[in-house]
Design a protein around this motif. Structure first.
Motif, PDB file in Angstrom:
ATOM      1  N   CYS A 222      10.977  -6.006   1.227  1.00 45.84           N
ATOM      2  CA  CYS A 222      10.910  -4.648   0.246  1.00 45.84           C
ATOM      3  C   CYS A 222      10.932  -3.515   0.865  1.00 45.84           C
ATOM      4  CB  CYS A 222       9.637  -5.078  -0.599  1.00 45.84           C
ATOM      5  SG  CYS A 222       8.193  -4.695   0.320  1.00 45.84           S
ATOM      6  N   GLY A 223      10.820  -3.319   2.095  1.00 49.91           N
ATOM      7  CA  GLY A 223      10.830  -2.320   2.588  1.00 49.91           C
ATOM      8  C   GLY A 223       9.319  -1.419   2.700  1.00 49.91           C
ATOM      9  N   LYS A 224       8.496  -2.038   2.120  1.00 44.28           N
ATOM     10  CA  LYS A 224       7.133  -1.274   2.005  1.00 44.28           C
ATOM     11  C   LYS A 224       6.536  -1.543   3.364  1.00 44.28           C
ATOM     12  CE  LYS A 224       3.409  -1.035  -1.310  1.00 44.28           C
ATOM     13  NZ  LYS A 224       2.150  -1.173  -0.552  1.00 44.28           N
ATOM     14  N   GLU A 225       5.610  -0.388   3.807  1.00 42.74           N
ATOM     15  CA  GLU A 225       5.141  -0.450   4.953  1.00 42.74           C
ATOM     16  C   GLU A 225       3.721  -0.842   4.627  1.00 42.74           C
ATOM     17  OE1 GLU A 225       5.259   2.856   7.717  1.00 42.74           O
ATOM     18  OE2 GLU A 225       3.416   2.151   8.888  1.00 42.74           O
ATOM     19  N   SER A 226       2.990  -1.830   5.423  1.00 44.41           N
ATOM     20  CA  SER A 226       1.689  -1.962   5.267  1.00 44.41           C
ATOM     21  C   SER A 226       0.858  -1.705   6.556  1.00 44.41           C
ATOM     22  CB  SER A 226       1.531  -3.419   4.946  1.00 44.41           C
ATOM     23  OG  SER A 226       2.055  -3.829   3.862  1.00 44.41           O
ATOM     24  N   PRO A 227      -0.163  -0.880   6.618  1.00 38.70           N
ATOM     25  CA  PRO A 227      -0.710  -0.708   7.883  1.00 38.70           C
ATOM     26  C   PRO A 227      -1.644  -1.543   8.250  1.00 38.70           C
ATOM     27  CG  PRO A 227      -1.924   0.638   6.345  1.00 38.70           C
ATOM     28  CD  PRO A 227      -0.770  -0.035   5.422  1.00 38.70           C
ATOM     29  N   ILE A 228      -1.303  -2.658   8.764  1.00 34.07           N
ATOM     30  CA  ILE A 228      -2.251  -3.872   9.156  1.00 34.07           C
ATOM     31  C   ILE A 228      -3.218  -3.604  10.091  1.00 34.07           C
ATOM     32  CG2 ILE A 228      -2.226  -6.241   9.972  1.00 34.07           C
ATOM     33  CD1 ILE A 228       0.557  -6.826   8.859  1.00 34.07           C
ATOM     34  N   PHE A 229      -3.204  -2.999  11.245  1.00 33.11           N
ATOM     35  CA  PHE A 229      -4.262  -2.569  12.134  1.00 33.11           C
ATOM     36  C   PHE A 229      -4.552  -1.065  11.770  1.00 33.11           C
ATOM     37  CE2 PHE A 229      -2.375  -6.130  14.794  1.00 33.11           C
ATOM     38  CZ  PHE A 229      -3.364  -6.800  14.506  1.00 33.11           C
ATOM     39  N   LYS A 230      -4.076  -0.513  10.757  1.00 35.78           N
ATOM     40  CA  LYS A 230      -4.129   0.974  10.507  1.00 35.78           C
ATOM     41  C   LYS A 230      -2.788   1.520  11.251  1.00 35.78           C
ATOM     42  CE  LYS A 230      -8.590   2.344  11.271  1.00 35.78           C
ATOM     43  NZ  LYS A 230      -9.723   2.712  11.112  1.00 35.78           N
ATOM     44  N   ASN A 231      -2.877   2.943  11.194  1.00 40.35           N
ATOM     45  CA  ASN A 231      -1.877   3.491  12.045  1.00 40.35           C
ATOM     46  C   ASN A 231      -2.356   4.911  12.117  1.00 40.35           C
ATOM     47  OD1 ASN A 231      -0.656   4.460   9.552  1.00 40.35           O
ATOM     48  ND2 ASN A 231       0.980   3.167   9.827  1.00 40.35           N
ATOM     49  N   GLY A 232      -1.837   5.658  13.241  1.00 42.74           N
ATOM     50  CA  GLY A 232      -2.258   7.198  13.466  1.00 42.74           C
ATOM     51  C   GLY A 232      -3.537   7.229  14.244  1.00 42.74           C
ATOM     52  N   GLY A 233      -4.324   6.197  14.683  1.00 42.19           N
ATOM     53  CA  GLY A 233      -5.302   6.206  15.506  1.00 42.19           C
ATOM     54  C   GLY A 233      -5.154   6.772  16.728  1.00 42.19           C
ATOM     55  N   GLY A 234      -3.909   6.045  17.498  1.00 43.83           N
ATOM     56  CA  GLY A 234      -3.737   6.455  18.779  1.00 43.83           C
ATOM     57  C   GLY A 234      -3.251   7.608  18.936  1.00 43.83           C
ATOM     58  N   LYS A 235      -2.565   8.248  17.977  1.00 48.61           N
ATOM     59  CA  LYS A 235      -2.299   9.898  18.266  1.00 48.61           C
ATOM     60  C   LYS A 235      -3.324  10.769  18.207  1.00 48.61           C
ATOM     61  CE  LYS A 235       0.789  13.291  16.828  1.00 48.61           C
ATOM     62  NZ  LYS A 235       0.022  14.245  17.754  1.00 48.61           N
ATOM     63  N   ALA A 236      -4.226  10.227  17.162  1.00 47.41           N
ATOM     64  CA  ALA A 236      -5.400  11.393  16.912  1.00 47.41           C
ATOM     65  C   ALA A 236      -6.305  10.957  18.340  1.00 47.41           C
ATOM     66  CB  ALA A 236      -6.264  10.771  15.725  1.00 47.41           C
ATOM     67  N   MET A 237      -6.450   9.868  18.769  1.00 51.32           N
ATOM     68  CA  MET A 237      -7.343   9.865  19.983  1.00 51.32           C
ATOM     69  C   MET A 237      -6.425  10.681  21.173  1.00 51.32           C
ATOM     70  SD  MET A 237      -7.423   7.814  23.051  1.00 51.32           S
ATOM     71  CE  MET A 237      -6.041   6.846  22.620  1.00 51.32           C
ATOM     72  N   ALA A 238      -5.283  10.444  21.236  1.00 49.69           N
ATOM     73  CA  ALA A 238      -4.482  11.163  22.379  1.00 49.69           C
ATOM     74  C   ALA A 238      -4.850  12.673  22.317  1.00 49.69           C
ATOM     75  CB  ALA A 238      -3.032  10.728  22.419  1.00 49.69           C
ATOM     76  N   GLY A 242      -6.765  14.962  24.918  1.00 50.26           N
ATOM     77  CA  GLY A 242      -5.804  15.746  25.574  1.00 50.26           C
ATOM     78  C   GLY A 242      -4.770  15.145  26.462  1.00 50.26           C
ATOM     79  N   VAL A 243      -4.266  14.073  25.991  1.00 47.41           N
ATOM     80  CA  VAL A 243      -3.135  13.332  26.957  1.00 47.41           C
ATOM     81  C   VAL A 243      -1.886  13.274  25.930  1.00 47.41           C
ATOM     82  CG1 VAL A 243      -4.680  12.097  28.221  1.00 47.41           C
ATOM     83  CG2 VAL A 243      -4.017  10.897  26.171  1.00 47.41           C
ATOM     84  N   PRO A 244      -0.723  13.230  26.360  1.00 45.98           N
ATOM     85  CA  PRO A 244       0.337  13.148  25.610  1.00 45.98           C
ATOM     86  C   PRO A 244       0.580  11.917  24.973  1.00 45.98           C
ATOM     87  CG  PRO A 244       1.003  13.503  27.862  1.00 45.98           C
ATOM     88  CD  PRO A 244      -0.502  13.377  28.045  1.00 45.98           C
ATOM     89  N   PHE A 245       1.208  11.993  23.640  1.00 50.83           N
ATOM     90  CA  PHE A 245       1.339  10.711  22.752  1.00 50.83           C
ATOM     91  C   PHE A 245       2.814  10.580  23.034  1.00 50.83           C
ATOM     92  CE2 PHE A 245       2.270   8.608  18.693  1.00 50.83           C
ATOM     93  CZ  PHE A 245       1.431   7.680  18.918  1.00 50.83           C
ATOM     94  N   LEU A 246       3.150   9.234  23.248  1.00 53.92           N
ATOM     95  CA  LEU A 246       4.718   8.943  23.546  1.00 53.92           C
ATOM     96  C   LEU A 246       5.247   8.268  22.299  1.00 53.92           C
ATOM     97  CD1 LEU A 246       3.929   7.288  27.132  1.00 53.92           C
ATOM     98  CD2 LEU A 246       4.969   9.487  26.753  1.00 53.92           C
ATOM     99  N   GLY A 247       4.582   7.945  21.578  1.00 57.74           N
ATOM    100  CA  GLY A 247       5.113   7.058  20.106  1.00 57.74           C
ATOM    101  C   GLY A 247       4.465   5.865  19.721  1.00 57.74           C
ATOM    102  N   ALA A 248       5.018   5.391  18.513  1.00 57.60           N
ATOM    103  CA  ALA A 248       4.210   4.170  17.762  1.00 57.60           C
ATOM    104  C   ALA A 248       5.310   3.351  17.449  1.00 57.60           C
ATOM    105  CB  ALA A 248       3.611   4.659  16.618  1.00 57.60           C
ATOM    106  N   ILE A 249       4.982   1.965  17.881  1.00 55.03           N
ATOM    107  CA  ILE A 249       5.935   0.857  17.632  1.00 55.03           C
ATOM    108  C   ILE A 249       5.222   0.034  16.667  1.00 55.03           C
ATOM    109  CG2 ILE A 249       6.985  -1.334  18.784  1.00 55.03           C
ATOM    110  CD1 ILE A 249       6.308   0.218  21.576  1.00 55.03           C
ATOM    111  N   PRO A 250       6.218  -0.328  15.473  1.00 49.94           N
ATOM    112  CA  PRO A 250       5.599  -1.188  14.326  1.00 49.94           C
ATOM    113  C   PRO A 250       5.385  -2.525  14.850  1.00 49.94           C
ATOM    114  CG  PRO A 250       7.999  -0.439  13.896  1.00 49.94           C
ATOM    115  CD  PRO A 250       7.489   0.256  15.151  1.00 49.94           C
ATOM    116  N   ILE A 251       4.763  -3.056  13.784  1.00 49.34           N
ATOM    117  CA  ILE A 251       4.791  -4.844  14.159  1.00 49.34           C
ATOM    118  C   ILE A 251       6.002  -5.178  13.658  1.00 49.34           C
ATOM    119  CG2 ILE A 251       3.648  -6.960  13.184  1.00 49.34           C
ATOM    120  CD1 ILE A 251       1.084  -5.492  12.891  1.00 49.34           C
TER     121      ILE A 251
END
Ligand code: ADP
Length: 295
Positions: A222-238, A242-251
């Motif tokens: 259906c193309g719908k996204e489910s945040p199984i382990f949540k998302n965005g936490g890595g970027k907020a933590m980076a 004060g370290v670079p965020f390189l990107g997010a890979i989906p499941i």
């Protein structure tokens, strides 16, 4: 009654005199420096926790660099759970030891050489039970005695956490390019990844950036996204650390299938790249891989 100790020990347990040991240590240091001096950039892949996809990222990073015709080495120092041979379909591959006790790595292709403790085990079900000094010794040997040759990149897949193996490799590699830190988005993983960043800072290892893996799941139907382990936490933590965020890979279920089949999921040549493949390509671009001398 306690026995009186010798005032001046003349030999260690190996039977060699202290001066022989000192010159052997100096020879070792020289050989280590020489071998590492032929590798332009060394990147250590770390994670706070196991199972977050660190080896998957390390393997696909190495394969992607090799696909760009950059001479690459992949060193798996996950002594208790080496998964690089499986992820590359190299189970059962044997390494060759030359007359001068040099170890020839397994050649995955023209541009990628691989070394793993997994190649030293006669049975992949064998368990390695080693304490810190032995682990330090084998990691040093992998850096000193493996004939990596002239490389543009050495990618080191380190076990999770901040124990003996990551500590040994960070201490042994002089002037590393830095660390790529892999996490998943949920808080239990992020707490540990913060420790990995602090660990790098204490060892003067630059942090090249954080990768948030298993970041949401896009339903193939259906193309719908489910945040199984949540998302965005890595970027907020980076950002917070004060370290670079390189990107997010989906499941993506395909990543598991590729891993189990021993084929890298990142394939630069694919026409209809999946969201995870596209995400991985932009992570590689963010690392800005280059040939030649460091500036
Ligand atoms: P680690 O090295 O952190 O222990 P691995 O790279 O061995 O983790 O990955 C653990 C498992 O998760 C493997 O089966 C791998 O194929 C799978 N995996 C990794 N990343 C993803 C992803 N983005 N989507 C689906 N499965 C993944």
């Amino acid at each position: 009654m306690f026995q009186k100790k010798d005032k001046q020990p003349t030999a260690c347990a190996s039977g060699a005199s202290p001066s022989v040991n000192a010159s052997r240590d100096a020879d070792d240091e020289k050989a280590l420096k020489e071998n590492l001096s032929r590798i332009t950039r060394k990147i250590v892949v770390l994670s706070g926790k196991g199972g977050v996809g660190k080896s998957t990222v390390a393997v696909n990073l190495a394969v992607s660099l090799a696909a760009r015709k950059l001479r690459t080495g992949l060193l798996d120092i996950d002594i208790h759970g080496p998964s690089v041979p499986t992820l590359l379909g190299l189970q059962g591959a044997k390494i060759a030891v030359t007359g001068e006790n040099k170890i020839h790595p397994v050649e995955y292709n023209e541009y990628l050489r691989v070394m793993s403790v997994g190649f030293l085990l006669s049975d992949h079900n064998d368990a390695v039970i080693w304490r810190g000094p032995l682990k330090y010794g084998i990691i040093k040997q992998f850096l000193k005695d493996v004939e990596w040759g002239d490389l543009d990149y050495l990618i080191v897949d380190s076990p999770p956490g901040t124990g003996d193996e990551p500590l040994s490799v960070c201490q042994l590699i002089d002037r590393a390019e830095g660390a790529v830190i892999v996490t998943t988005p949920q808080e239990v993983a992020l707490i540990d990844v913060r420790k990995s960043i602090t660990f790098c800072r204490q060892l003067n290892m630059p942090v090249l950036g954080v990768v948030e893996n298993m970041s949401g799941f896009v339903c193939p139907h259906c193309g719908k996204e489910s945040p199984i382990f949540k998302n965005g936490g890595g970027k907020a933590m980076a950002d917070d650390m004060g370290v670079p965020f390189l990107g997010a890979i989906p499941i993506e279920p395909g990543i598991v299938q590729n891993g189990d089949a021993g084929t890298p999921f990142h394939n630069a040549a694919v026409q209809n790249a999946t969201p995870a493949q596209r995400a991985f390509s932009s992570i590689i671009d963010a690392l800005n891989p280059t040939k030649g001398e460091r500036s």
